[in-house]
Design an enzyme around this catalytic site. Structure first.
Site, PDB file in Angstrom:
ATOM      1  N   ARG A  17       0.841  -1.210   0.000  1.00  0.00           N
ATOM      2  CA  ARG A  17       0.000   0.000   0.000  1.00  0.00           C
ATOM      3  C   ARG A  17       0.870   1.252   0.000  1.00  0.00           C
ATOM      4  NH1 ARG A  17      -1.881   1.460   6.147  1.00  0.00           N
ATOM      5  NH2 ARG A  17      -0.348   0.188   7.207  1.00  0.00           N
ATOM      6  N   GLU A  65     -19.062   3.836  -0.137  1.00  0.00           N
ATOM      7  CA  GLU A  65     -18.310   3.258  -1.263  1.00  0.00           C
ATOM      8  C   GLU A  65     -19.120   3.201  -2.551  1.00  0.00           C
ATOM      9  OE1 GLU A  65     -18.562   1.848   1.759  1.00  0.00           O
ATOM     10  OE2 GLU A  65     -16.564   2.288   2.542  1.00  0.00           O
ATOM     11  N   PHE A  90     -14.253  -3.447   1.491  1.00  0.00           N
ATOM     12  CA  PHE A  90     -15.358  -2.489   1.354  1.00  0.00           C
ATOM     13  C   PHE A  90     -15.559  -2.074  -0.104  1.00  0.00           C
ATOM     14  CE2 PHE A  90     -13.556  -1.374   5.688  1.00  0.00           C
ATOM     15  CZ  PHE A  90     -14.335  -2.314   6.326  1.00  0.00           C
ATOM     16  N   HIS A 116      -5.257  -3.329   2.251  1.00  0.00           N
ATOM     17  CA  HIS A 116      -5.574  -4.152   3.420  1.00  0.00           C
ATOM     18  C   HIS A 116      -6.245  -5.464   3.018  1.00  0.00           C
ATOM     19  CE1 HIS A 116      -4.884  -0.157   4.936  1.00  0.00           C
ATOM     20  NE2 HIS A 116      -4.838  -0.609   6.169  1.00  0.00           N
ATOM     21  N   ASP A 124      -7.353  -6.663  13.288  1.00  0.00           N
ATOM     22  CA  ASP A 124      -8.670  -6.054  13.043  1.00  0.00           C
ATOM     23  C   ASP A 124      -9.742  -7.093  12.722  1.00  0.00           C
ATOM     24  OD1 ASP A 124      -8.160  -3.444  13.665  1.00  0.00           O
ATOM     25  OD2 ASP A 124      -7.663  -2.837  11.615  1.00  0.00           O
ATOM     26  N   ARG A 174      -1.521  -4.506   3.731  1.00  0.00           N
ATOM     27  CA  ARG A 174      -1.176  -3.616   4.827  1.00  0.00           C
ATOM     28  C   ARG A 174       0.244  -3.817   5.362  1.00  0.00           C
ATOM     29  NH1 ARG A 174      -1.510  -4.205  10.353  1.00  0.00           N
ATOM     30  NH2 ARG A 174      -1.741  -2.263  11.520  1.00  0.00           N
TER      31      ARG A 174
END
Lengths: 326, 294
Positions: A17, A65, A90, A116, A124, A174
């Site tokens: 990223r 989104e 997402f 991610h 997470d 990530r």
């Protein structure tokens, strides 16, 4: 991924990223057509670096989104090169019908970047882990789907994505990932082309994303056991380098496909379809299978869900055993 | 009368007139709307399927937009960068869009007879890849306003003066994405974006107020920081005034809530909202055409 890297004494590079964010900033300064729309995660996707230089060409669409992707469709229809970014889960899952109707069906020049991705985001947990995204993106007609292995490959992929006319999904991660390519030139990235990183006679390991470095470790471990493995970095899942898959099937007689993704619809499915069409051969698959993961450290998750070089070695040996018996 | 600016409606670069002419009187616009209504019911009956009633509610607003001197476009150059954009987000009203595009000479009117046939660019819902003049491929409700916002932002970045108009249905306002776009357009202060809600009160299975009663719509749009006009969507002068006032609004996107009647112009369709998605039978078509004459 730090612990894993120390264990195998691998040099860690930047997160993909971060490489995306840097390359986007660089290219954004060179091409005024590039416009970025982010879903309020610009400090995670690293589009904030582009935004700092180009505030007039950056839009935070908020946590919305679907609208973000529609905006990108409109921007592209008016001649812009929009880059939409959010977490991979997402942007693909929440925005899927918009990707279908506002991007894929009209075949607009939208660059969709999901960060991610995979279970390697760690703590997470499953709600933030995109493990379906490659299957979803591959299902969209006309989409190019790219999963780069490391920092240098990501930079090269971002450049290629911008030069390509048509919708692209770029999947980045990530954590910091091991260095596979010394430089962008070394990565030799070309959309639709597999990179042969190691040659071998007995089997081919096909991998992409952060599993490429694991495939290289597996290659070394297999060599010690007298198994000669070819390693292909198949960064472009779609369009697939079918010639490279056919050559692997013909010349090594077996293929193990490795990806940080669910079993259904990902790289494994695509490679199996190509092999079936071109030159069928015994195959094995290393992936997340058909389940959601959980919270934990990235290393613990990669071990528990079967995505280590040891898992690849076992899959290769299993395949070899099956071939002997067969 | 507040409108019919002479400069609008003409593509300055080519000097080509828009559609079939320049400034028109209300009587001329009424005649065009009547002709387009005939086109809508004829083509859907010929096709044997489609959404004539949803097209009939929208056609007066579209007539004023396309033929009342508002939409600056050039049918000879559908990709003219400075053209105004009209996006039909309620894609099932495609027959209305095809009627105005045919009337504007984007394609020969003989194509109406091919509606929904294999190989025809007049698909069941609009396909921008196949038919010039179609600005967005729609049919999955809720997406047009976001696309329009993208066009509006592109105009701002490029310093172009074009406007983007988006028409949604009122059932479509149930889609969450529309409200995402409403928030974003207000936040980005896109004064070059106009939303028209074809508020015909009925959706596929029932009346909107019996499905998800979001009334009062105009007030909701106002508290989302939009400039709002609420009009009778079949009063051509009111449509002209609202479109004119929208152009004068600074710093904010504008919404025109057009109160309309589903099936407007054909009494037996107006009286029965279950005509959604149903073409007229041959005998009904004859009655409808007779009604439209008077």
């Amino acid at each position: 991924m730090v612990a894993l890297a120390e264990k195998y004494e691998i040099k860690l590079g930047k997160a993909t990223r971060d490489a995306f964010g840097e390359a986007l900033r660089e290219l954004g300064g060179q091409d005024e057509r590039i416009v970025v729309v982010d879903g309020d995660v610009n400090n995670s996707t690293r589009t904030e670096w582009f935004a700092a230089d180009n505030p007039d060409r950056f839009f935070n669409a908020g946590i919305a989104e679907s609208n973000m992707i529609g905006i990108a469709g409109g921007l592209a229809a008016s001649g812009k090169i929009p880059v939409v970014s959010s977490f991979a889960c997402f942007i693909l899952c929440n925005g899927f019908d918009q990707l279908r109707m506002s991007v894929a069906f009209p075949h607009l020049n939208v660059k969709v970047v999901g960060t991610h991705a995979g279970i390697s985001i760690g703590e997470d947990g499953p709600s933030q882990m995109a493990i379906e995204d490659v299957a979803l993106a591959c299902a969209l007609p006309g989409f190019t789907v790219v999963v780069p292995a490391d920092e240098a490959a990501t930079r090269a992929a971002v450049r290629a994505m911008m030069e390509h006319h048509g919708p692209v999904y770029l999947r980045v991660g990530r954590p910091k990932v091991p260095v596979v390519y010394r430089s962008e030139a070394d990565a030799g990235f070309e959309i639709g082309k597999a990179n042969r990183l190691r040659d071998g006679r007995d089997v081919t390991i096909v991998a992409n994303g952060l599993m490429v470095s694991a495939a290289l470790q597996a290659h070394d471990a297999l060599a010690e056991r007298g198994i000669s493995a070819r390693v292909l970095d198949v960064a472009t899942v779609k369009p697939l380098d079918e010639a490279a898959i056919e050559a692997a099937a013909r010349e090594t007689g077996g293929i193990v496909v490795v990806e940080e993704h669910l079993a259904y619809g990902g790289l494994g499915s695509v490679v199996a379809m190509a092999a079936a069409r071109r030159h069928a051969c015994p195959m094995a698959f290393v992936n997340i299978d058909d389940t959601y993961a959980e919270s934990g450290t990235p290393e613990a998750l990669m071990e528990k869900y079967g995505l280590t070089s040891d898992d690849i070695v076992r899959a290769v040996e299993g395949l070899a055993g099956a071939r002997k018996r067969g | 009368m507040a409108t019919t600016a002479t400069s609008a409606g003409v593509a300055p670069e080519s000097g080509a007139p828009v559609g079939t002419g320049g400034t028109r009187s209300i009587e001329e616009l009424e005649a065009i709307a009547r002709r387009l209504r005939e086109d809508i019911v004829r083509m859907t009956t010929k096709a044997g399927s489609g959404h004539p009633s949803s097209s009939l509610s929208a056609i007066d607003v579209m007539t004023v937009l396309y033929f009342g001197g508002f939409l600056r476009h050039d049918p000879k150059r559908p990709d003219w960068p400075d053209r105004d954009r009209f996006i039909l987000s309620k894609g099932h009203a495609a027959p209305a869009l095809y009627a105005v595009l045919g009337e504007s000479d984007y394609f020969p009117r003989t194509l109406f007879d091919t509606l929904r046939r294999i190989g025809s660019p007049l698909e069941g819902h609009p396909n921008m890849r196949r038919l010039p003049g179609v600005e967005a491929s729609t049919g999955s409700l809720g997406q047009g306003l976001s696309i329009g916002l993208g066009h509006a932002l592109a105009a701002r970045i490029d310093g172009r003066g074009y406007r983007t108009y988006v028409m949604t249905g009122d059932g479509e306002m149930e889609e969450g994405q529309v409200w995402e776009a409403l928030m974003a357009a207000a936040q980005f202060r896109t004064a070059n974006l106009t939303l028209i809600v074809d508020h015909n009160k009925a959706q596929q299975s029932n009346l909107v107020e019996r499905v998800l009663d979001y009334r009062p719509l105009a007030e909701k749009l106002r508290v989302f920081h939009w400039h709002v006009e609420e009009i009778d969507g079949h009063d051509l002068r009111a449509i002209q005034s609202a479109l004119s006032r929208a152009q004068e609004v600074g710093g904010r996107p504008q919404a025109i809530v057009a109160h309309t009647v589903k099936g407007k112009g054909i009494s037996f369709v107006e009286a029965d909202w279950s005509y959604h998605g149903k073409p007229l039978a041959e005998d009904e078509l004859a009655r409808a055409l007779e009604e439209l004459k008077n």
